[in-house]
Design an enzyme around this catalytic site. Structure first.
Site, PDB file in Angstrom:
ATOM      1  N   TYR A 206      -1.351  -1.580  10.309  1.00 20.54           N
ATOM      2  CA  TYR A 206      -1.445  -1.673   8.962  1.00 20.54           C
ATOM      3  C   TYR A 206      -0.224  -0.869   8.320  1.00 20.54           C
ATOM      4  CZ  TYR A 206      -3.354  -1.525   4.179  1.00 20.54           C
ATOM      5  OH  TYR A 206      -3.745  -1.505   2.877  1.00 20.54           O
TER       6      TYR A 206
ATOM      7  N   SER B 244       0.838  -1.184   0.164  1.00 20.88           N
ATOM      8  CA  SER B 244      -0.092  -0.032  -0.063  1.00 20.88           C
ATOM      9  C   SER B 244       0.744   1.272   0.005  1.00 20.88           C
ATOM     10  CB  SER B 244      -0.882   0.046   1.295  1.00 20.88           C
ATOM     11  OG  SER B 244      -1.452   1.319   1.350  1.00 20.88           O
TER      12      SER B 244
END
Length: 263
Positions: free
Chosen positions: A166, A150
């Site tokens: 995350y 990401s």
């Protein structure tokens, strides 16, 4: 004599295992690989979602099957690989896409939630890559592993986003990719990472609602969120012989967000 572009991108005769493949970015990449001729094995935890996703791919003329499995569970990972090899033969392409996130301020972040994110986003990638590598790719001297990270791996967050586990897990995926590519490159196995930006996925809905879609689009040079086509080209490049000299790399697909943030 060199191959044509069409031949380089052709995946006929190859098998792809796609985790988190029942929806969102995983299904989009499975669709791309299947449209290029690959046979697709989808996996995620929910059989009903997988059945629907496989039917969607089959309606597009793609040879798609599914196995329900939890990619945070070591036993499930071994079963997943065994069943895929039994039903479809060797695995040529592995897409590590299954992931989890958790929103909480760092000072109050539950340790159990931290562990849940790390177990799926990092440990799960390692265990599945290890299993597929030693049982299918390394013995044959070929294969492509595509990890999903990401743009959250490339830096910190705006104050509205409190996703430290995350971000940390996705940063780990980048160096996992580099390390594995260096180790397995001499054996003919390529390992690369895609770093998506903001897409309209189920996981991103809360974030879009929090920050606001208009504000998120305004922060991207292309002034839009990712759609249901934007990962297809890069996934196919990295999976196919068109990308046969690319390994250990990451690329952001984010409308230019990381370019203006210094990622």
């Amino acid at each position: 004599m060199s191959r044509t572009v069409q031949e380089l991108f052709d995946l006929k005769g190859r098998t792809a295992l796609v985790t988190g493949g029942s929806r969102g970015l995983g299904l989009q990449m499975a669709e791309a690989l299947g449209e290029a001729g690959a046979r697709i094995m989808l996996t995620s935890r929910k059989a009903s979602d997988l059945e629907e996703a496989a039917a969607h791919l089959q309606a597009r003329g793609i040879d798609a099957r599914w196995i329900a499995a939890d990619c945070a569970d070591e036993g499930d990972i071994r079963r997943l690989v065994s069943e895929t090899l039994e039903r479809m033969g060797d695995i040529d392409i592995l897409v590590n896409n299954a992931g989890a996130t958790w929103g909480a301020p760092a000072e109050d972040h539950p340790v159990a939630a931290w562990d849940k994110v790390m177990n799926l986003n990092v440990r799960g990638y390692f265990l599945l890559s290890q299993e597929v590598g030693k049982r299918s790719m390394l013995p044959r001297g070929k294969g492509s592993i595509i990890n999903l990270a990401s743009i959250a791996a490339l830096g910190g967050n705006p104050t509205e986003m409190k996703t430290i586990a995350y971000n940390t897990s996705k940063g780990a995926v980048l160096n996992f990719t580099r390390a594995l590519a260096g180790e397995w490159g001499p054996s003919g196995v390529r390992v690369n990472t895609i770093c998506p930006g903001f897409f309209r996925t189920r996981m991103a809905t809360v974030l879009i609602d929090t920050i606001g879609e208009e504000k998120m689009c305004a922060g991207a040079p292309l002034r839009r969120l990712g759609d249901d086509e934007d990962l297809k080209g890069l996934a196919l490049l990295l999976a196919s012989d068109a990308g046969k000299h690319i390994t250990g790399q990451w690329m952001a697909v984010d409308g230019g967000v990381s370019s203006i943030l210094g990622g």
